[in-house]
Design a protein around this motif. Structure first.
Motif, PDB file in Angstrom:
ATOM      1  N   VAL A 184      -9.592  -5.487  -6.875  1.00  0.00           N
ATOM      2  CA  VAL A 184      -8.608  -5.969  -7.842  1.00  0.00           C
ATOM      3  C   VAL A 184      -9.055  -5.611  -9.257  1.00  0.00           C
ATOM      4  CG1 VAL A 184      -7.582  -8.033  -8.877  1.00  0.00           C
ATOM      5  CG2 VAL A 184      -7.722  -7.826  -6.388  1.00  0.00           C
ATOM      6  N   ARG A 185     -10.306  -5.843  -9.578  1.00  0.00           N
ATOM      7  CA  ARG A 185     -10.829  -5.544 -10.912  1.00  0.00           C
ATOM      8  C   ARG A 185     -10.704  -4.057 -11.227  1.00  0.00           C
ATOM      9  NH1 ARG A 185     -16.703  -8.020 -10.576  1.00  0.00           N
ATOM     10  NH2 ARG A 185     -16.930  -7.070 -12.632  1.00  0.00           N
ATOM     11  N   ASN A 186     -11.039  -3.220 -10.266  1.00  0.00           N
ATOM     12  CA  ASN A 186     -10.961  -1.781 -10.489  1.00  0.00           C
ATOM     13  C   ASN A 186      -9.537  -1.330 -10.785  1.00  0.00           C
ATOM     14  OD1 ASN A 186     -13.316  -0.129 -10.480  1.00  0.00           O
ATOM     15  ND2 ASN A 186     -13.716  -0.736  -8.383  1.00  0.00           N
ATOM     16  N   ALA A 187      -8.591  -1.828  -9.980  1.00  0.00           N
ATOM     17  CA  ALA A 187      -7.194  -1.417 -10.156  1.00  0.00           C
ATOM     18  C   ALA A 187      -6.644  -1.897 -11.492  1.00  0.00           C
ATOM     19  CB  ALA A 187      -6.349  -1.969  -9.001  1.00  0.00           C
ATOM     20  N   ALA A 188      -6.938  -3.146 -11.853  1.00  0.00           N
ATOM     21  CA  ALA A 188      -6.450  -3.688 -13.123  1.00  0.00           C
ATOM     22  C   ALA A 188      -7.077  -2.970 -14.306  1.00  0.00           C
ATOM     23  CB  ALA A 188      -6.732  -5.188 -13.189  1.00  0.00           C
ATOM     24  N   ALA A 189      -8.380  -2.696 -14.220  1.00  0.00           N
ATOM     25  CA  ALA A 189      -9.078  -2.015 -15.320  1.00  0.00           C
ATOM     26  C   ALA A 189      -8.555  -0.597 -15.516  1.00  0.00           C
ATOM     27  CB  ALA A 189     -10.578  -1.990 -15.053  1.00  0.00           C
ATOM     28  N   ARG A 190      -8.258   0.090 -14.422  1.00  0.00           N
ATOM     29  CA  ARG A 190      -7.718   1.445 -14.557  1.00  0.00           C
ATOM     30  C   ARG A 190      -6.357   1.411 -15.245  1.00  0.00           C
ATOM     31  NH1 ARG A 190      -8.682   6.270 -12.003  1.00  0.00           N
ATOM     32  NH2 ARG A 190     -10.820   5.486 -12.039  1.00  0.00           N
TER      33      ARG A 190
ATOM     34  N   TRP B 101       0.842  -1.206   0.000  1.00  0.00           N
ATOM     35  CA  TRP B 101       0.000   0.000   0.000  1.00  0.00           C
ATOM     36  C   TRP B 101       0.873   1.251   0.000  1.00  0.00           C
ATOM     37  CZ3 TRP B 101      -0.271   3.223   4.538  1.00  0.00           C
ATOM     38  CH2 TRP B 101      -1.068   4.361   4.350  1.00  0.00           C
ATOM     39  N   VAL B 102       1.902   1.270   0.846  1.00  0.00           N
ATOM     40  CA  VAL B 102       2.781   2.441   0.916  1.00  0.00           C
ATOM     41  C   VAL B 102       3.515   2.638  -0.407  1.00  0.00           C
ATOM     42  CG1 VAL B 102       4.804   3.452   2.055  1.00  0.00           C
ATOM     43  CG2 VAL B 102       3.040   2.321   3.423  1.00  0.00           C
ATOM     44  N   MET B 103       3.932   1.551  -1.050  1.00  0.00           N
ATOM     45  CA  MET B 103       4.581   1.681  -2.357  1.00  0.00           C
ATOM     46  C   MET B 103       3.654   2.356  -3.365  1.00  0.00           C
ATOM     47  SD  MET B 103       6.995  -1.615  -3.160  1.00  0.00           S
ATOM     48  CE  MET B 103       6.001  -2.866  -2.389  1.00  0.00           C
ATOM     49  N   SER B 104       2.378   1.972  -3.349  1.00  0.00           N
ATOM     50  CA  SER B 104       1.433   2.590  -4.283  1.00  0.00           C
ATOM     51  C   SER B 104       1.261   4.077  -3.974  1.00  0.00           C
ATOM     52  CB  SER B 104       0.078   1.869  -4.232  1.00  0.00           C
ATOM     53  OG  SER B 104      -0.641   2.162  -3.050  1.00  0.00           O
TER      54      SER B 104
ATOM     55  N   ASP C 100      -2.880 -13.118  -2.244  1.00  0.00           N
ATOM     56  CA  ASP C 100      -3.717 -12.257  -1.397  1.00  0.00           C
ATOM     57  C   ASP C 100      -4.306 -11.120  -2.226  1.00  0.00           C
ATOM     58  OD1 ASP C 100      -4.497 -11.407   1.472  1.00  0.00           O
ATOM     59  OD2 ASP C 100      -3.578  -9.598   0.636  1.00  0.00           O
ATOM     60  N   LYS C 101      -5.610 -10.946  -2.157  1.00  0.00           N
ATOM     61  CA  LYS C 101      -6.306  -9.952  -2.988  1.00  0.00           C
ATOM     62  C   LYS C 101      -5.880  -8.529  -2.655  1.00  0.00           C
ATOM     63  CE  LYS C 101      -8.893 -13.101  -4.987  1.00  0.00           C
ATOM     64  NZ  LYS C 101      -8.654 -13.507  -6.389  1.00  0.00           N
ATOM     65  N   GLU C 102      -5.667  -8.228  -1.382  1.00  0.00           N
ATOM     66  CA  GLU C 102      -5.293  -6.868  -1.005  1.00  0.00           C
ATOM     67  C   GLU C 102      -3.901  -6.525  -1.520  1.00  0.00           C
ATOM     68  OE1 GLU C 102      -4.830  -4.106   3.011  1.00  0.00           O
ATOM     69  OE2 GLU C 102      -6.098  -5.894   3.065  1.00  0.00           O
ATOM     70  N   VAL C 103      -3.006  -7.477  -1.456  1.00  0.00           N
ATOM     71  CA  VAL C 103      -1.652  -7.263  -1.976  1.00  0.00           C
ATOM     72  C   VAL C 103      -1.705  -7.047  -3.489  1.00  0.00           C
ATOM     73  CG1 VAL C 103       0.601  -8.347  -2.356  1.00  0.00           C
ATOM     74  CG2 VAL C 103      -0.512  -8.535  -0.126  1.00  0.00           C
ATOM     75  N   ILE C 104      -2.506  -7.842  -4.178  1.00  0.00           N
ATOM     76  CA  ILE C 104      -2.655  -7.677  -5.635  1.00  0.00           C
ATOM     77  C   ILE C 104      -3.218  -6.301  -5.961  1.00  0.00           C
ATOM     78  CG2 ILE C 104      -3.884  -8.480  -7.682  1.00  0.00           C
ATOM     79  CD1 ILE C 104      -3.885 -11.276  -6.489  1.00  0.00           C
ATOM     80  N   SER C 105      -4.269  -5.910  -5.243  1.00  0.00           N
ATOM     81  CA  SER C 105      -4.910  -4.611  -5.496  1.00  0.00           C
ATOM     82  C   SER C 105      -3.929  -3.472  -5.273  1.00  0.00           C
ATOM     83  CB  SER C 105      -6.132  -4.452  -4.586  1.00  0.00           C
ATOM     84  OG  SER C 105      -6.708  -3.178  -4.745  1.00  0.00           O
ATOM     85  N   ASN C 106      -3.195  -3.512  -4.163  1.00  0.00           N
ATOM     86  CA  ASN C 106      -2.212  -2.469  -3.875  1.00  0.00           C
ATOM     87  C   ASN C 106      -1.164  -2.380  -4.977  1.00  0.00           C
ATOM     88  OD1 ASN C 106      -3.476  -1.896  -1.426  1.00  0.00           O
ATOM     89  ND2 ASN C 106      -2.099  -3.173  -0.235  1.00  0.00           N
ATOM     90  N   SER C 107      -0.689  -3.551  -5.416  1.00  0.00           N
ATOM     91  CA  SER C 107       0.352  -3.586  -6.452  1.00  0.00           C
ATOM     92  C   SER C 107      -0.191  -3.058  -7.781  1.00  0.00           C
ATOM     93  CB  SER C 107       0.873  -5.012  -6.620  1.00  0.00           C
ATOM     94  OG  SER C 107       1.403  -5.509  -5.398  1.00  0.00           O
ATOM     95  N   CYS C 108      -1.428  -3.425  -8.109  1.00  0.00           N
ATOM     96  CA  CYS C 108      -2.055  -2.932  -9.347  1.00  0.00           C
ATOM     97  C   CYS C 108      -2.215  -1.420  -9.327  1.00  0.00           C
ATOM     98  CB  CYS C 108      -3.411  -3.597  -9.559  1.00  0.00           C
ATOM     99  SG  CYS C 108      -3.338  -5.225 -10.289  1.00  0.00           S
ATOM    100  N   TRP C 109      -2.618  -0.892  -8.185  1.00  0.00           N
ATOM    101  CA  TRP C 109      -2.770   0.563  -8.112  1.00  0.00           C
ATOM    102  C   TRP C 109      -1.425   1.261  -8.293  1.00  0.00           C
ATOM    103  CZ3 TRP C 109      -6.836   2.906  -9.348  1.00  0.00           C
ATOM    104  CH2 TRP C 109      -8.095   2.433  -9.001  1.00  0.00           C
TER     105      TRP C 109
END
Length: 553
Positions: free
Chosen positions: A285-291, A208-211, A240-249
């Motif tokens: 996850v979908r939102n971050a990847a789609a953006r 999250w902090v990296m994003s 982990d979905k939260e880790v994926i979402s953070n990384s995608c953002w």
């Protein structure tokens, strides 16, 4: 989310609360003695929980922090942290006004007392959740270099809390983000994130902090991007979905930095994984990847073609028919940018069965952003001035809802539609010269001329003028009525070529044949001869688009 306030619900922090209660109980004698000896301090219940009593307590606990009594320092710091972590009250400015910031920073670097150090950093974390002025006070108190030093602490609890605090400071604005980066946070953060024994909770926090460190304009420098990118690419494959979402953002924020950043990301080969994540069962996850994919197709034509070649159109279509409006907006935004590309890319939209009709349905949406994105997609298709494209959309029932948008209450939508009709009617005129009047007939049947005339009473002068110019240029009856002297040609080809979202088109520049051919050959995605020596000056958006500006997160 830019900032995260740390609170401990009873169900989660029972052990911590019990330990804290024991500390308070053992310290009550010292605390009461201190209050009794100093008549300037109002004696308060240290277990106070009501808002009034908590605010009254601030001067007293501030005094306790200023004493030399180590036990009282700790008790007072815990109380400050409790006030700042309360879910119902946020006395951040009151705590700052009590003059304890500098003291908290001092405690944060006191390695002789782990508990005091941890509590102080926790308090700083929640102060950083406040306003920009609150964060500025933290920065002025020297908190950033102290917290960065704590990232190499052997005390894992202190180190983890310092990461959180720095994330909140960086999340306030690009100014403070840069300050944190310049203080040297990224290297130790990456070392912690890639550590062999990192806990899941800490991994969620570090990604999250990296994003956060990548968010905002202007983007961080290339050195920062290149240092963090391998880690982000690694963790979009996490379980982990939260880790994926953070990384995608984090990747999304990089991609928002323009063509060069997009190319850096495409070179990592992450496009297929992002398209896969766009269909994930986790909405974040979908939102971050789609953006991220949406940002990719704001690049140049070759970059867009790379995305298309990874079978992006069926994925975008799936999101286009989603029940989640956020996913519809993301997909529609991406499709609109694809429509601003080459004729071959527009054909990909037409070839995706059912996609065109869905875009047309959205022209009548009750959601303003969806109407605007759909209108832009149609207008971008029209910008190709290709009769078969427009006839395809007309056959799908586009003309009537597109004409109806001339009466939309959003001036931005009206302008988009007017620009679209400049091209549609240009096509209609050319077809009519060849004996085909179908497009013009459909325009008339849909009430287009009447809707254009109504714009004579529009409040916006530019809209009035553009409407009148269209009637003079393309509608014979209007032209005769106004006379030949009124037929001034003020059409700006640069404004009407492509209705893309970018206003910084010059940044795309003139692409040399060798550069274009190299990229095309690398990805085996285009006939490179087709692009040799072609100017991409108005091909597509590089800046943030309508959706990015009007819908955050």
């Amino acid at each position: 989310m830019n900032k995260r306030r740390k609170i401990i619900p009873k169900s989660i922090g029972k052990e911590h609360e019990e330990a804290e209660a024991m500390l308070m109980k053992s310290s009550e004698g010292t605390y009461a003695t201190m209050l009794t000896c100093d008549p300037n301090i109002q004696q308060v219940d240290i277990h106070a929980s009501t808002k009034t009593s908590c605010f009254v307590a601030i001067p007293s606990v501030a005094h306790g922090m200023m004493t030399s009594d180590r036990n009282l320092q700790l008790v007072s710091t815990v109380l400050v942290r409790r006030l700042l972590g309360d879910a119902d009250i946020t006395p951040i400015q009151e705590v700052i006004d009590a003059g304890v910031l500098q003291r908290l920073v001092e405690f944060a670097q006191d390695e002789s007392n782990d508990e005091l150090q941890y509590e102080a950093i926790w308090a700083l974390t929640n102060i950083a959740c406040g306003t920009t002025e609150n964060v500025r006070s933290l920065v002025d108190a020297g908190a950033v270099p102290v917290l960065v030093r704590m990232l190499t602490s052997e005390n894992s609890r202190t180190r983890d809390q310092a990461i959180w605090a720095l994330g909140n400071i960086a999340g306030d604005s690009p100014v403070f983000r840069n300050l944190v980066l310049w203080a040297g946070m990224m290297e130790p953060l990456l070392n912690i994130t890639n550590g062999a024994n990192i806990s899941l909770q800490l991994l969620r926090n570090t990604t999250w902090v990296m994003s956060v460190l990548l968010r905002g304009e202007p983007s961080p420098d290339n050195k920062t991007i290149l240092s963090v990118l391998p880690t982000l690419v690694k963790f979009i494959h996490s379980a982990d979905k939260e880790v994926i979402s953070n990384s995608c953002w984090g990747i999304s924020y990089i991609s928002a930095g323009g063509i060069s950043n997009i190319q850096i990301l495409l070179d990592t080969g992450i496009c297929p994984r992002l398209l896969e994540l766009m269909l994930d069962n986790s909405m974040p996850v979908r939102n971050a990847a789609a953006r991220t994919i949406g940002n990719f197709v704001t690049g140049n034509d070759l970059q867009t073609q790379i995305v298309i070649n990874f079978n992006a159109m069926p994925v975008l279509h799936t999101l286009l028919v989603s029940d989640a409006q956020s996913m519809v907006k993301q997909s529609l935004w991406a499709v609109g940018n694809i429509a601003a590309g080459t004729k071959e890319q527009v054909q990909c939209i037409l070839d995706e069965e059912g996609m065109s009709s869905k875009i047309i349905d959205f022209l009548s949406s009750t959601d303003r952003i969806i109407r605007k994105e759909a209108a832009l997609a149609v207008a971008n298709v029209a910008s190709k001035t290709d009769s078969k494209f427009i006839k395809h959309f007309i056959e799908q029932g586009c003309m009537r809802p597109f004409c109806a948008l001339l009466s939309d209450g959003d001036d931005g939508i009206v302008n988009i539609v007017l620009r679209g009709f400049e091209k549609i009617l240009e096509i209609a005129r050319n077809d009519a010269k060849a004996g085909d009047s179908n497009i013009m007939e459909q325009f008339v049947k849909a009430g287009g001329p009447q809707n254009l005339t109504k714009l004579d009473k529009h409040d916006d002068e530019d809209i009035r003028n553009r409407s009148q110019q269209i009637r003079r240029e393309y509608l014979a009856e209007e032209k005769e009525e106004m006379g030949p002297d009124d037929d001034d040609d003020d059409d700006d080809d640069e404004n009407s070529r492509v209705l893309c979202r970018n206003t910084n088109q010059s940044a795309l520049g003139q692409r040399g044949a060798h550069t274009v051919c190299e990229i095309g050959a690398k990805y085996h995605c285009v006939d490179t001869k087709h692009y040799s020596g072609v100017s991409f000056a108005a091909s597509r958006s590089e800046a943030k688009a309508i959706l990015t500006l009007e819908e955050n997160g």
